[in-house]
Design a protein around this motif. Structure first.
Motif, PDB file in Angstrom:
ATOM      1  N   ARG A 183       0.836  -1.210   0.000  1.00  0.00           N
ATOM      2  CA  ARG A 183       0.000   0.000   0.000  1.00  0.00           C
ATOM      3  C   ARG A 183       0.874   1.264   0.000  1.00  0.00           C
ATOM      4  NH1 ARG A 183      -3.247  -1.101   4.059  1.00  0.00           N
ATOM      5  NH2 ARG A 183      -1.943  -0.108   5.642  1.00  0.00           N
ATOM      6  N   ARG A 184       1.928   1.250   0.816  1.00  0.00           N
ATOM      7  CA  ARG A 184       2.801   2.414   0.861  1.00  0.00           C
ATOM      8  C   ARG A 184       3.568   2.574  -0.456  1.00  0.00           C
ATOM      9  NH1 ARG A 184       2.252   6.764   2.165  1.00  0.00           N
ATOM     10  NH2 ARG A 184       1.172   5.855   3.958  1.00  0.00           N
ATOM     11  N   ALA A 185       4.005   1.467  -1.059  1.00  0.00           N
ATOM     12  CA  ALA A 185       4.728   1.544  -2.325  1.00  0.00           C
ATOM     13  C   ALA A 185       3.848   2.125  -3.426  1.00  0.00           C
ATOM     14  CB  ALA A 185       5.234   0.160  -2.723  1.00  0.00           C
ATOM     15  N   VAL A 186       2.573   1.739  -3.446  1.00  0.00           N
ATOM     16  CA  VAL A 186       1.651   2.283  -4.452  1.00  0.00           C
ATOM     17  C   VAL A 186       1.411   3.770  -4.194  1.00  0.00           C
ATOM     18  CG1 VAL A 186      -0.709   2.185  -5.331  1.00  0.00           C
ATOM     19  CG2 VAL A 186       0.539   0.068  -4.903  1.00  0.00           C
ATOM     20  N   ALA A 187       1.211   4.122  -2.936  1.00  0.00           N
ATOM     21  CA  ALA A 187       0.925   5.521  -2.604  1.00  0.00           C
ATOM     22  C   ALA A 187       2.099   6.421  -2.945  1.00  0.00           C
ATOM     23  CB  ALA A 187       0.579   5.639  -1.120  1.00  0.00           C
ATOM     24  N   ASP A 188       3.328   5.939  -2.757  1.00  0.00           N
ATOM     25  CA  ASP A 188       4.521   6.750  -3.027  1.00  0.00           C
ATOM     26  C   ASP A 188       5.030   6.611  -4.455  1.00  0.00           C
ATOM     27  OD1 ASP A 188       4.355   7.455  -0.393  1.00  0.00           O
ATOM     28  OD2 ASP A 188       5.961   6.131   0.292  1.00  0.00           O
ATOM     29  N   GLY A 189       4.381   5.760  -5.259  1.00  0.00           N
ATOM     30  CA  GLY A 189       4.834   5.555  -6.629  1.00  0.00           C
ATOM     31  C   GLY A 189       6.160   4.831  -6.722  1.00  0.00           C
ATOM     32  N   CYS A 206      -6.669   2.679  -9.922  1.00  0.00           N
ATOM     33  CA  CYS A 206      -7.839   3.325  -9.322  1.00  0.00           C
ATOM     34  C   CYS A 206      -7.845   4.822  -9.648  1.00  0.00           C
ATOM     35  CB  CYS A 206      -7.832   3.113  -7.809  1.00  0.00           C
ATOM     36  SG  CYS A 206      -9.267   3.826  -6.986  1.00  0.00           S
ATOM     37  N   LEU A 207      -9.031   5.342  -9.938  1.00  0.00           N
ATOM     38  CA  LEU A 207      -9.175   6.760 -10.275  1.00  0.00           C
ATOM     39  C   LEU A 207      -9.282   7.636  -9.042  1.00  0.00           C
ATOM     40  CD1 LEU A 207     -11.726   6.434 -13.250  1.00  0.00           C
ATOM     41  CD2 LEU A 207      -9.214   6.504 -13.329  1.00  0.00           C
ATOM     42  N   ALA A 208      -9.581   7.031  -7.891  1.00  0.00           N
ATOM     43  CA  ALA A 208      -9.707   7.821  -6.655  1.00  0.00           C
ATOM     44  C   ALA A 208      -9.099   7.048  -5.486  1.00  0.00           C
ATOM     45  CB  ALA A 208     -11.173   8.148  -6.386  1.00  0.00           C
ATOM     46  N   PRO A 209      -7.794   6.748  -5.535  1.00  0.00           N
ATOM     47  CA  PRO A 209      -7.177   5.987  -4.447  1.00  0.00           C
ATOM     48  C   PRO A 209      -7.070   6.820  -3.173  1.00  0.00           C
ATOM     49  CG  PRO A 209      -5.494   6.749  -5.984  1.00  0.00           C
ATOM     50  CD  PRO A 209      -6.821   7.134  -6.579  1.00  0.00           C
ATOM     51  N   ALA A 210      -7.084   6.131  -2.039  1.00  0.00           N
ATOM     52  CA  ALA A 210      -6.952   6.786  -0.736  1.00  0.00           C
ATOM     53  C   ALA A 210      -5.770   6.175  -0.009  1.00  0.00           C
ATOM     54  CB  ALA A 210      -8.233   6.618   0.086  1.00  0.00           C
ATOM     55  N   ASP A 211      -4.640   6.879  -0.039  1.00  0.00           N
ATOM     56  CA  ASP A 211      -3.416   6.419   0.622  1.00  0.00           C
ATOM     57  C   ASP A 211      -3.023   5.017   0.154  1.00  0.00           C
ATOM     58  OD1 ASP A 211      -1.229   6.641   2.286  1.00  0.00           O
ATOM     59  OD2 ASP A 211      -2.280   5.805   4.024  1.00  0.00           O
ATOM     60  N   GLU A 228      -4.941   2.738  -1.186  1.00  0.00           N
ATOM     61  CA  GLU A 228      -6.057   1.788  -1.202  1.00  0.00           C
ATOM     62  C   GLU A 228      -6.963   2.075  -2.390  1.00  0.00           C
ATOM     63  OE1 GLU A 228      -6.850  -0.842   0.283  1.00  0.00           O
ATOM     64  OE2 GLU A 228      -6.316  -0.871   2.402  1.00  0.00           O
ATOM     65  N   PRO A 229      -7.378   1.039  -3.133  1.00  0.00           N
ATOM     66  CA  PRO A 229      -8.342   1.270  -4.221  1.00  0.00           C
ATOM     67  C   PRO A 229      -9.719   1.587  -3.653  1.00  0.00           C
ATOM     68  CG  PRO A 229      -7.918  -1.078  -3.963  1.00  0.00           C
ATOM     69  CD  PRO A 229      -6.970  -0.374  -3.027  1.00  0.00           C
ATOM     70  N   CYS A 230     -10.457   2.422  -4.362  1.00  0.00           N
ATOM     71  CA  CYS A 230     -11.789   2.810  -3.872  1.00  0.00           C
ATOM     72  C   CYS A 230     -12.803   1.706  -4.057  1.00  0.00           C
ATOM     73  CB  CYS A 230     -12.244   4.083  -4.565  1.00  0.00           C
ATOM     74  SG  CYS A 230     -12.603   3.870  -6.335  1.00  0.00           S
ATOM     75  N   GLY A 231     -12.635   0.891  -5.100  1.00  0.00           N
ATOM     76  CA  GLY A 231     -13.546  -0.219  -5.348  1.00  0.00           C
ATOM     77  C   GLY A 231     -14.817   0.164  -6.075  1.00  0.00           C
ATOM     78  N   SER A 232     -15.015   1.460  -6.340  1.00  0.00           N
ATOM     79  CA  SER A 232     -16.271   1.883  -6.961  1.00  0.00           C
ATOM     80  C   SER A 232     -16.085   2.636  -8.268  1.00  0.00           C
ATOM     81  CB  SER A 232     -17.064   2.769  -5.982  1.00  0.00           C
ATOM     82  OG  SER A 232     -16.289   3.895  -5.595  1.00  0.00           O
ATOM     83  N   CYS A 233     -14.850   2.990  -8.630  1.00  0.00           N
ATOM     84  CA  CYS A 233     -14.639   3.698  -9.889  1.00  0.00           C
ATOM     85  C   CYS A 233     -14.726   2.712 -11.054  1.00  0.00           C
ATOM     86  CB  CYS A 233     -13.285   4.418  -9.878  1.00  0.00           C
ATOM     87  SG  CYS A 233     -11.864   3.301  -9.835  1.00  0.00           S
ATOM     88  N   THR A 234     -14.729   3.239 -12.271  1.00  0.00           N
ATOM     89  CA  THR A 234     -14.868   2.377 -13.448  1.00  0.00           C
ATOM     90  C   THR A 234     -13.690   1.407 -13.587  1.00  0.00           C
ATOM     91  OG1 THR A 234     -13.842   4.115 -14.800  1.00  0.00           O
ATOM     92  CG2 THR A 234     -16.260   4.057 -14.698  1.00  0.00           C
TER      93      THR A 234
END
Length: 518
Positions: free
Chosen positions: A30-36, A65-70, A72-78
Motif C-alpha cells: 500500500r505504501r509503495a503504491v501511494a509513493d509511486g 484506481c481513479l480515486a485511491p486513498a493512501d 487503497e483502491p476505492c472499489g467503486s470507480c470504473t
C-alpha cells in the motif's frame, strides 16, 4: 436459477485492509503504491490459499484506481469495477501450469507485453504457478523483465520458488506469504456466517480453522460445503461427519489403545472407520496431529499431558468436552515420543492396505522399551577370529537373509559365540547412517543409488548389511541383482574385501523396532 458464486469468491479480499494474516505485505504494498515506488516485477511466494492472487488483483486495482486513498483502491470507480469483473484487457491472469512453453510466451504473453494499455493507466500481467515455466519460456521472458515497456507490471505467484532460476529472482521484489493463523481464519469464518445468517458452534469453527492448515481458501471451501447441507447450527460432529473425517473422540481412543497395547479396542475403532469409509491416510494424519499436540502439551507441563486445559500453552488445544479431562491426560512424554516415531515410520506405506496394516501392527505392539538384545541372544565376534563375519548389529534377530553367507574354510574356527544379552552393549554399527554411508551414496551411479538409498546400513567386521523394510522388497531384489556393482562401490569406501548382505525385515522385527526407535 441464478448462478451462486462459491464463498471463497464472494468473500475474497478487495482491498489491502481486508487481507487476513498478511499485514506486513499489505502495508508495504500500500505504501509503495501511494509513493509511486512499486517495482515493475513482483514475486508472491507462499502456500496455497494464503492470498497471493487476491493481493495481485488488489495491486492491479490500486495502480489503476481513479480515486485511491493512501494507496487503497476505492472499489467503486470504473477501473476498479472493470478489474473486479474481468472486463478489461489491461489486467491479464494466466496460469503457467497449462501455458508454460516457449510458444505460449511468444504467442500469448509477448503481444500483451508489447502493446500499451488501452483503457487503464497501467497494464498488469498476473502469472500464477510460475515455477512450472520451462527454461526456454523463462529465456523468452527474461528480456522483457530486464527492460520492460513503460506502463507494465509483472506479478508472479508461486508455491515453489526454489524451481525459479536465480537470474529471474534477482530481477523481482519478493514477498513471502505466511500460513494464516487459526484465529484469523476463525474470525473470517465467523464474519461469513453472520453475513449468511447461519450459526455454528465455536468448536466447529475452531475445527475448520485447524483443518485448513493455514489456508483461508481451504477453510472457506469447507464451510461452503457444510452450509450446503442445511445443518443449522453447525456442530463439530457435523463437520466430521459431512467432511468424512474420523471423529476426534475416536482418534483419542485409538491413540490411547496404541499407548496401552489394547488391541481389541483399537481394532474395533479401525473397523468402525473402515465401515464408515474413512480414508486410512486421513486417520493416520489426525492421529499424528493429536499425538504431536499431546507431546507439546506434555513438554510444556513438565513431562506428562495435563488434565486441565488451562495448563496448555497459548494457542494449543487437545479437544475434548468442556469440563472433561483432556484427551491423553496423564500420558508420559516418553511414551508419546515412541508413538510419534512409530507413526512417522508408517509414512513408508505404499497404499491404503499398507497403512491399514501398519496401524493394526502398532496396536499389537507395546510401549514398554524392548531391545533386540532382550528378545534374542546377541551374537558377537570372537577377538581372535580373522574371518569377516556379521555381528548381531548387522544381522538383528528375526531378519531373514536372502542369500546364504559364504561358507568358512574348514580350518577356520567358529566365527561367533553367544553371550548374555544383558552384558553386551549394542555396537555402534547399528547407526542408521554414517559418513562412510553418505560417501557411498554419493559415489553410486544413477542406476544404483535408488536401489540402496532406502536401505538401513550396518557395518561390522568387514560386512556391510543393507536392511530393507517389507514394503521395499522389490528394491532389495533389484539391488541383489547388482550385487557386484554395489560391492565394488563399497570396497572403495569401506575397504577391499568388504562383503554386502541384503536383508529384509519381517513383521515382528519391524514392529519391535518401531516401538523402540525412540
Amino acid at each position: 436459477m441464478a448462478e451462486q458464486l462459491a464463498i471463497y469468491r464472494r468473500y475474497r479480499a478487495s482491498t489491502f485492509g481486508e487481507l487476513r494474516g498478511q499485514d506486513p505485505i499489505a502495508k508495504t504494498l500500500r505504501r509503495a503504491v501511494a509513493d509511486g515506488r512499486l517495482g515493475h516485477g513482483l514475486l508472491f511466494v507462499g502456500p496455497r490459499g494464503t492470498g497471493k492472487t487476491s493481493t495481485a488483483r488488489i495491486v492491479a486495482k490500486a495502480l489503476n484506481c481513479l480515486a485511491p486513498a493512501d494507496g487503497e483502491p476505492c472499489g467503486s470507480c470504473t477501473a476498479c469495477i472493470a478489474i473486479r469483473d474481468g472486463a478489461t484487457f489491461d489486467v491479464v491472469e494466466s496460469n503457467a501450469a497449462t501455458s508454460n512453453r516457449i510458444d505460449d510466451v511468444r504467442e500469448d504473453l509477448i503481444p500483451l507485453i508489447t502493446n500499451p494499455p488501452t483503457d487503464l493507466k497501467r497494464k498488469v500481467l498476473i502469472l500464477d504457478e510460475v515455477h512450472r515455466f520451462t527454461n526456454d519460456a523463462w529465456d523468452a521472458l527474461l528480456k522483457w523483465l530486464e527492460e520492460p515497456p513503460p506502463g507494465i507490471v509483472f506479478i508472479f505467484c508461486t508455491t515453489d520458488p526454489s524451481r525459479i532460476r536465480p537470474a529471474i529472482l534477482s530481477r523481482l521484489q519478493r514477498f513471502d506469504f505466511r500460513p494464516i493463523a487459526q484465529d484469523e481464519i476463525a474470525g473470517k469464518l465467523t464474519e461469513i456466517l453472520k453475513t449468511e445468517k447461519r450459526n455454528a458452534e465455536p468448536e466447529a469453527i475452531a475445527l475448520l480453522a485447524r483443518l485448513a492448515d493455514g489456508g483461508m481458501r481451504d477453510a472457506e471451501s469447507m464451510l461452503d460445503q457444510l452450509l450446503s447441507s442445511g445443518v443449522d447450527p453447525l456442530r463439530a460432529a457435523d463437520v466430521e461427519e459431512l467432511l468424512g473425517l474420523p471423529s476426534a473422540e475416536h482418534i483419542a481412543q485409538l491413540a490411547a489403545a496404541m499407548l496401552d497395547a489394547d488391541a481389541p479396542a483399537g481394532l474395533a475403532i479401525l473397523s468402525e472407520f473402515e465401515l464408515r469409509g474413512r480414508d486410512p491416510h486421513v486417520v493416520a494424519d489426525h492421529l499424528t496431529d493429536l499425538v504431536r499436540r499431546a507431546l507439546h502439551a506434555a513438554l510444556a507441563a513438565g513431562g506428562s499431558v495435563p488434565a486441565d486445559a488451562s495448563r496448555l500453552p497459548a494457542g494449543l488445544t487437545l479437544g475434548g468436552e468442556p469440563g472433561a479431562p483432556l484427551p491423553l491426560a496423564g500420558r508420559d512424554r516418553a511414551d508419546l515420543l515412541r508413538l510419534a516415531h512409530a507413526l512417522r515410520r508408517l509414512e513408508s506405506g505404499r497404499g491404503d492396505a499398507d497403512l491399514r496394516l501398519g496401524l493394526e501392527l502398532l496396536l499389537l505392539g507395546t510401549l514398554t522399551p524392548t531391545t533386540p538384545a532382550a528378545t534374542a541372544p546377541v551374537v558377537a565376534p570372537v577377538a581372535s577370529t580373522p574371518a569377516p563375519v556379521a555381528s548381531a548389529a548387522s544381522v538383528p534377530p528375526a531378519m531373514k537373509p536372502t542369500r546364504t553367507p559364504r561358507a568358512a574354510t574348514p580350518s577356520t574356527p567358529p566365527a561367533t559365540q553367544a553371550v548374555p544379552a544383558a552384558t553386551t552393549a549394542e555396537p555402534a554399527a547399528t547407526a542408521p547412517a554414517s559418513d562412510e554411508w553418505t560417501r557411498m551414496l554419493a559415489a553410486a551411479d544413477p542406476a544404483t543409488k535408488p536401489l540402496i538409498a532406502d536401505a538401513r546400513p550396518a557395518f561390522a567386521s568387514g560386512v556391510l548389511t543393507l536392511l530393507y523394510s517389507v514394503s521395499k522388497s522389490f528394491m532389495r531384489q533389484r539391488a541383489e541383482g547388482r550385487r557386484d556393482r554395489i560391492e565394488a562401490i563399497a570396497a572403495q569406501i569401506y575397504g577391499a574385501g568388504v562383503q554386502v548382505k541384503f536383508l529384509e525385515q519381517d513383521a515382528d522385527t519391524a514392529l519391535r523396532e518401531v516401538w523402540t526407535d525412540a
